[in-house]
Design an enzyme around this catalytic site. Structure first.
Site, short mmCIF file in Angstrom:
data_model
loop_
_atom_site.label_atom_id
_atom_site.label_comp_id
_atom_site.label_asym_id
_atom_site.label_seq_id
_atom_site.Cartn_x
_atom_site.Cartn_y
_atom_site.Cartn_z
N CYS A 1 -11.51 -3.61 2.78
CA CYS A 1 -10.88 -2.48 2.11
C CYS A 1 -11.14 -1.18 2.89
O CYS A 1 -10.79 -1.06 4.05
CB CYS A 1 -11.39 -2.40 0.67
N ALA A 2 -11.81 -0.22 2.28
CA ALA A 2 -12.10 1.05 2.98
C ALA A 2 -13.28 0.94 3.93
O ALA A 2 -13.41 1.74 4.86
CB ALA A 2 -12.38 2.14 1.94
#
Length: 235
Positions: free
Chosen positions: A153-154
């Site tokens: 994800c991030a």
């Protein structure tokens, strides 16, 4: 007199019945004990287990955290969740409000050896992971030692890319503000580059975790776990 005789007969019957019950219970107990599985002094599963660390912070992504932890436990790994919060606080409020209690603090975790360190995403949870110096030191050690580390994800953009821990061609959540932080990011759900693994987000969490399990335990075990969980391994 008849009453006395009758009472003796009744008493004798009760005593005889009691002896039968006791004898039967003793026999059943012995029989059950012989069938009861004996504990193993040495567990082959534990002997073969891999050690996995999952660092979390306030606002880490709970679906991704759960996918990593749950799936790798199914493989047989010892999965430890570590909080990076200051002061050894173990309770983290995740990105959607779920509260998770970590097993250990990051200060305890960095003193141990890990086969894999896997980071969930979530914002600003990924920033908290990035700002945790003990965690970054541990990831750098994993890189130098050739041991697995992973992020999704991030976290690939916010943590790995910002610290020089992933190169060209990794992946992350497909948002402009994240992709621009990475070098030549690719639009693939899971990317393996040597001992670094990256993935895109909550919807790719199970595939990410299955791939991590494959790298730790082999393709045959990964197929078994994926089939049991009804997870397609197709791209």
């Amino acid at each position: 007199m008849y009453v006395l005789e009758e009472m003796k007969i009744i008493a004798t019957g009760i005593l005889f019945s009691s002896r039968l019950i006791c004898t039967s219970a003793f026999a059943t107990s012995r029989y059950s004990s012989s069938l009861r599985p004996k504990p193993k002094l040495f567990s082959s599963t534990l002997d073969m287990s891999k050690r996995v660390l999952v660092p979390i912070a306030d606002d880490s992504e709970e679906i991704e955290t759960s996918c990593i932890q749950d799936t790798l436990v199914r493989f047989g790994a010892e999965v430890v969740v570590a909080s990076v919060k200051p002061g050894g606080d173990l309770v983290c409020k995740m990105s959607r409000g779920l509260k998770v209690m970590a097993d250990v603090s990051i200060d305890e975790a960095v003193l141990q050896s890990w086969d894999l360190v896997a980071l969930p995403g979530g914002m600003p949870g990924a920033e908290h992971l990035r700002d945790c110096e003990p965690l970054i030191s541990l990831l750098e050690k994993q890189k130098v030692d050739g041991k697995l580390y992973a992020a999704m994800c991030a976290a690939p953009a916010i943590v790995l890319a910002s610290k020089g821990l992933c190169g060209d061609g990794a992946t992350c959540y497909p948002a402009p503000g994240l992709r621009e932080k990475m070098s030549s990011p690719v639009d693939e759900q899971v990317v393996v580059q040597g001992n670094v693994v990256t993935s895109q987000g909550p919807g790719t969490g199970l595939k990410f975790a299955i791939k991590l399990g494959e790298l730790l335990y082999g393709a045959e075990k990964a197929k078994q776990i994926a089939d049991e969980m009804l997870v397609s391994q197709d791209s």
